[in-house]
Design a protein around this motif. Structure first.
Motif, PDB file in Angstrom:
ATOM      1  N   GLY A 210      58.069  -6.188  -7.018  1.00 35.85           N
ATOM      2  CA  GLY A 210      57.965  -7.609  -7.337  1.00 35.85           C
ATOM      3  C   GLY A 210      57.664  -7.864  -8.797  1.00 35.85           C
ATOM      4  N   THR A 211      57.485  -9.133  -9.118  1.00 39.25           N
ATOM      5  CA  THR A 211      57.237  -9.574 -10.491  1.00 39.25           C
ATOM      6  C   THR A 211      55.778  -9.350 -10.867  1.00 39.25           C
ATOM      7  OG1 THR A 211      58.901 -11.298 -10.176  1.00 39.25           O
ATOM      8  CG2 THR A 211      57.443 -11.513 -12.089  1.00 39.25           C
ATOM      9  N   THR A 212      55.564  -8.764 -12.027  1.00 38.88           N
ATOM     10  CA  THR A 212      54.205  -8.497 -12.504  1.00 38.88           C
ATOM     11  C   THR A 212      53.472  -9.795 -12.829  1.00 38.88           C
ATOM     12  OG1 THR A 212      54.956  -6.420 -13.487  1.00 38.88           O
ATOM     13  CG2 THR A 212      52.848  -7.289 -14.251  1.00 38.88           C
ATOM     14  N   ALA A 213      52.247  -9.899 -12.351  1.00 37.58           N
ATOM     15  CA  ALA A 213      51.411 -11.067 -12.643  1.00 37.58           C
ATOM     16  C   ALA A 213      50.755 -10.927 -14.015  1.00 37.58           C
ATOM     17  CB  ALA A 213      50.337 -11.219 -11.571  1.00 37.58           C
ATOM     18  N   ARG A 214      50.282 -12.040 -14.525  1.00 39.19           N
ATOM     19  CA  ARG A 214      49.546 -12.029 -15.793  1.00 39.19           C
ATOM     20  C   ARG A 214      48.231 -11.266 -15.641  1.00 39.19           C
ATOM     21  NH1 ARG A 214      50.036 -17.868 -15.116  1.00 39.19           N
ATOM     22  NH2 ARG A 214      52.030 -18.583 -15.989  1.00 39.19           N
ATOM     23  N   GLN A 215      47.733 -10.784 -16.789  1.00 35.96           N
ATOM     24  CA  GLN A 215      46.420 -10.142 -16.833  1.00 35.96           C
ATOM     25  C   GLN A 215      45.718 -10.571 -18.122  1.00 35.96           C
ATOM     26  OE1 GLN A 215      44.910  -8.255 -14.643  1.00 35.96           O
ATOM     27  NE2 GLN A 215      46.530  -7.537 -13.269  1.00 35.96           N
ATOM     28  N   PRO A 216      44.387 -10.643 -18.102  1.00 31.10           N
ATOM     29  CA  PRO A 216      43.680 -10.811 -19.383  1.00 31.10           C
ATOM     30  C   PRO A 216      43.870  -9.549 -20.211  1.00 31.10           C
ATOM     31  CG  PRO A 216      42.138 -10.350 -17.611  1.00 31.10           C
ATOM     32  CD  PRO A 216      43.472 -10.541 -16.960  1.00 31.10           C
ATOM     33  N   ILE A 217      43.833  -9.674 -21.514  1.00 33.26           N
ATOM     34  CA  ILE A 217      44.010  -8.493 -22.356  1.00 33.26           C
ATOM     35  C   ILE A 217      42.790  -7.584 -22.293  1.00 33.26           C
ATOM     36  CG2 ILE A 217      43.111  -9.529 -24.492  1.00 33.26           C
ATOM     37  CD1 ILE A 217      45.398  -7.995 -25.942  1.00 33.26           C
ATOM     38  N   ALA A 218      41.649  -8.160 -21.945  1.00 30.22           N
ATOM     39  CA  ALA A 218      40.411  -7.393 -21.772  1.00 30.22           C
ATOM     40  C   ALA A 218      39.414  -8.275 -21.035  1.00 30.22           C
ATOM     41  CB  ALA A 218      39.841  -6.964 -23.123  1.00 30.22           C
ATOM     42  N   THR A 219      38.429  -7.664 -20.457  1.00 28.13           N
ATOM     43  CA  THR A 219      37.398  -8.414 -19.740  1.00 28.13           C
ATOM     44  C   THR A 219      36.713  -9.407 -20.674  1.00 28.13           C
ATOM     45  OG1 THR A 219      37.007  -6.533 -18.279  1.00 28.13           O
ATOM     46  CG2 THR A 219      35.292  -8.218 -18.381  1.00 28.13           C
ATOM     47  N   GLY A 220      36.665 -10.652 -20.253  1.00 24.19           N
ATOM     48  CA  GLY A 220      35.971 -11.672 -21.028  1.00 24.19           C
ATOM     49  C   GLY A 220      36.813 -12.366 -22.078  1.00 24.19           C
ATOM     50  N   ILE A 221      38.067 -11.937 -22.255  1.00 29.20           N
ATOM     51  CA  ILE A 221      38.941 -12.565 -23.249  1.00 29.20           C
ATOM     52  C   ILE A 221      40.023 -13.364 -22.527  1.00 29.20           C
ATOM     53  CG2 ILE A 221      40.573 -12.181 -25.134  1.00 29.20           C
ATOM     54  CD1 ILE A 221      39.028  -9.681 -25.869  1.00 29.20           C
ATOM     55  N   ILE A 222      40.117 -14.639 -22.833  1.00 33.18           N
ATOM     56  CA  ILE A 222      41.085 -15.528 -22.199  1.00 33.18           C
ATOM     57  C   ILE A 222      42.366 -15.644 -23.022  1.00 33.18           C
ATOM     58  CG2 ILE A 222      41.479 -17.894 -21.392  1.00 33.18           C
ATOM     59  CD1 ILE A 222      39.491 -16.291 -19.720  1.00 33.18           C
ATOM     60  N   ASN A 223      42.218 -15.693 -24.322  1.00 33.93           N
ATOM     61  CA  ASN A 223      43.351 -15.872 -25.228  1.00 33.93           C
ATOM     62  C   ASN A 223      43.215 -14.883 -26.376  1.00 33.93           C
ATOM     63  OD1 ASN A 223      45.333 -16.787 -27.000  1.00 33.93           O
ATOM     64  ND2 ASN A 223      44.746 -18.936 -26.860  1.00 33.93           N
ATOM     65  N   PRO A 224      44.226 -14.013 -26.541  1.00 31.02           N
ATOM     66  CA  PRO A 224      45.529 -13.932 -25.890  1.00 31.02           C
ATOM     67  C   PRO A 224      45.448 -13.263 -24.517  1.00 31.02           C
ATOM     68  CG  PRO A 224      45.330 -12.157 -27.457  1.00 31.02           C
ATOM     69  CD  PRO A 224      44.084 -12.986 -27.605  1.00 31.02           C
ATOM     70  N   HIS A 225      46.622 -13.142 -23.859  1.00 33.13           N
ATOM     71  CA  HIS A 225      46.667 -12.480 -22.563  1.00 33.13           C
ATOM     72  C   HIS A 225      47.962 -11.684 -22.437  1.00 33.13           C
ATOM     73  CE1 HIS A 225      49.187 -16.005 -21.610  1.00 33.13           C
ATOM     74  NE2 HIS A 225      49.694 -15.269 -20.639  1.00 33.13           N
ATOM     75  N   LEU A 226      48.097 -10.979 -21.317  1.00 26.81           N
ATOM     76  CA  LEU A 226      49.285 -10.175 -21.048  1.00 26.81           C
ATOM     77  C   LEU A 226      50.169 -10.957 -20.081  1.00 26.81           C
ATOM     78  CD1 LEU A 226      47.453  -6.761 -20.551  1.00 26.81           C
ATOM     79  CD2 LEU A 226      48.270  -7.806 -22.675  1.00 26.81           C
ATOM     80  N   PRO A 227      51.389 -11.306 -20.474  1.00 24.16           N
ATOM     81  CA  PRO A 227      52.199 -12.242 -19.691  1.00 24.16           C
ATOM     82  C   PRO A 227      52.831 -11.682 -18.428  1.00 24.16           C
ATOM     83  CG  PRO A 227      53.418 -11.513 -21.615  1.00 24.16           C
ATOM     84  CD  PRO A 227      52.025 -10.967 -21.759  1.00 24.16           C
ATOM     85  N   GLY A 228      53.009 -10.340 -18.354  1.00 30.82           N
ATOM     86  CA  GLY A 228      53.680  -9.789 -17.178  1.00 30.82           C
ATOM     87  C   GLY A 228      55.156 -10.149 -17.170  1.00 30.82           C
ATOM     88  N   LYS A 229      55.678 -10.486 -15.992  1.00 29.75           N
ATOM     89  CA  LYS A 229      57.060 -10.938 -15.743  1.00 29.75           C
ATOM     90  C   LYS A 229      58.039  -9.807 -15.459  1.00 29.75           C
ATOM     91  CE  LYS A 229      56.487 -15.028 -18.708  1.00 29.75           C
ATOM     92  NZ  LYS A 229      57.036 -15.764 -19.873  1.00 29.75           N
ATOM     93  N   ALA A 230      57.720  -8.571 -15.861  1.00 27.16           N
ATOM     94  CA  ALA A 230      58.632  -7.463 -15.569  1.00 27.16           C
ATOM     95  C   ALA A 230      58.574  -7.123 -14.078  1.00 27.16           C
ATOM     96  CB  ALA A 230      58.263  -6.242 -16.398  1.00 27.16           C
ATOM     97  N   ILE A 231      59.627  -6.494 -13.576  1.00 32.61           N
ATOM     98  CA  ILE A 231      59.638  -6.036 -12.191  1.00 32.61           C
ATOM     99  C   ILE A 231      58.934  -4.683 -12.119  1.00 32.61           C
ATOM    100  CG2 ILE A 231      61.073  -5.390 -10.221  1.00 32.61           C
ATOM    101  CD1 ILE A 231      61.117  -8.366 -10.935  1.00 32.61           C
ATOM    102  N   GLN A 232      57.939  -4.601 -11.255  1.00 31.87           N
ATOM    103  CA  GLN A 232      57.191  -3.359 -11.108  1.00 31.87           C
ATOM    104  C   GLN A 232      57.186  -2.903  -9.650  1.00 31.87           C
ATOM    105  OE1 GLN A 232      53.060  -3.893 -12.202  1.00 31.87           O
ATOM    106  NE2 GLN A 232      52.716  -5.502 -10.701  1.00 31.87           N
ATOM    107  N   LEU A 233      56.794  -1.656  -9.469  1.00 31.41           N
ATOM    108  CA  LEU A 233      56.696  -1.059  -8.139  1.00 31.41           C
ATOM    109  C   LEU A 233      55.269  -0.594  -7.903  1.00 31.41           C
ATOM    110  CD1 LEU A 233      59.787   1.344  -8.388  1.00 31.41           C
ATOM    111  CD2 LEU A 233      59.790  -0.990  -7.469  1.00 31.41           C
ATOM    112  N   PHE A 234      54.804  -0.769  -6.676  1.00 33.86           N
ATOM    113  CA  PHE A 234      53.542  -0.151  -6.277  1.00 33.86           C
ATOM    114  C   PHE A 234      53.831   0.784  -5.115  1.00 33.86           C
ATOM    115  CE2 PHE A 234      49.829   0.051  -3.446  1.00 33.86           C
ATOM    116  CZ  PHE A 234      48.947   0.697  -4.309  1.00 33.86           C
ATOM    117  N   ILE A 235      53.415   2.046  -5.271  1.00 36.47           N
ATOM    118  CA  ILE A 235      53.622   3.051  -4.230  1.00 36.47           C
ATOM    119  C   ILE A 235      52.288   3.302  -3.537  1.00 36.47           C
ATOM    120  CG2 ILE A 235      54.440   5.378  -3.737  1.00 36.47           C
ATOM    121  CD1 ILE A 235      55.901   5.326  -6.426  1.00 36.47           C
ATOM    122  N   PRO A 236      52.174   3.003  -2.249  1.00 39.96           N
ATOM    123  CA  PRO A 236      50.912   3.234  -1.541  1.00 39.96           C
ATOM    124  C   PRO A 236      50.466   4.691  -1.640  1.00 39.96           C
ATOM    125  CG  PRO A 236      52.397   1.881  -0.223  1.00 39.96           C
ATOM    126  CD  PRO A 236      53.194   2.385  -1.387  1.00 39.96           C
TER     127      PRO A 236
END
Length: 255
Positions: A210-236
């Protein structure tokens, strides 16, 4: 005194005055060099011998001197900042600590707003070990259980576990694709190694895609951030057995 003599004297007076001003305002190049590194000398005194050498080494490897100086100037705990820089995963992680956002590829300079799934998902394979747990679902905007056919190649950039859970079907073109596109915080990864797995013949690979969700760039930092949007896989984890791990191959980084 003739008019000509008066004119000559006036010109000489103006020239002499300008020369005095210029000489008094010129900065000694040696003084400028000393002042540019005096902050390092101060840190050497307060944080211990070797501090200046570490700072110069990081600068030589690409850390921005101005941002580094500003970070120490603003820091209320300079020893902690120095330790963070020493133990950082990579230069990108160091740049997070000194807030050098212009030199971290893939980031987006706007406020972080979560857009990941709120709940986990049940797999169609009648095995709870293959479900997508909530903690992993939060990393997806959308996620679908799917089986990759034999011959499919998947890729992973990491400095840690070669057989970890997150992969892509596309080869990243730059470290910015990893940091920004798949929203990988620099604190999680040093981006030093590249791995490939190929689904064996007569086999399939159960994954969540599925599509990667956004992430904060680090704990406690709101701006800037990591936008995601690429297609990623999670393998259980249940899929990543010994046979899977033994088939993961390290290959050359694509950048």
């Amino acid at each position: 005194m003739t008019r000509f003599t008066q004119t000559v004297l006036l010109i000489l007076l103006i020239f002499t005055s300008q020369l005095v001003v210029n000489c008094s305002s010129d900065k000694d190049p040696i003084d400028e060099i000393e002042n540019s590194t005096s902050w390092m000398d101060d840190l050497e005194k307060s944080l211990g011998t070797g501090t200046k050498a570490k700072l110069n080494n990081w600068i030589a490897k690409g850390l921005d001197q101005t941002k580094l100086k500003e970070a120490f100037s603003k820091s209320k705990d300079k020893a902690a900042l120095l330790n963070n820089l020493e133990t950082a995963q990579s230069i990108y992680h160091q740049r997070v600590y000194i807030e050098d956002w212009n030199n971290i590829p893939g980031i987006e300079k706007s406020d972080y707003v979560p857009n990941g799934l709120a709940n986990g998902k049940t797999s169609p394979w009648n095995n709870p070990d293959l479900d997508l747990p909530a903690v992993e679902a939060a990393n997806f905007v959308d996620a679908t259980a799917t089986e990759l056919p034999a011959g499919t190649k998947i890729y992973r950039v990491t400095g840690g576990n070669p057989a970890g859970g997150y992969w892509t079907k596309e080869i990243p073109k730059s470290v910015g694709d990893v940091i920004g596109g798949t929203a990988v915080q620099p604190a999680w990864n040093n981006f030093s190694k590249f791995y490939r797995y190929e689904v064996p013949q007569a086999k399939t690979l159960k994954v969540w895609q599925g599509t990667t969700a956004r992430q904060p760039i680090a704990t406690g930092i709101i701006n800037p951030h990591l936008p995601g949007k690429a297609i990623q896989l999670f393998i259980p984890a249940a899929v990543r057995d010994d046979a899977f791990k033994n088939s993961v191959q390290e290959i050359q980084l694509p950048w």
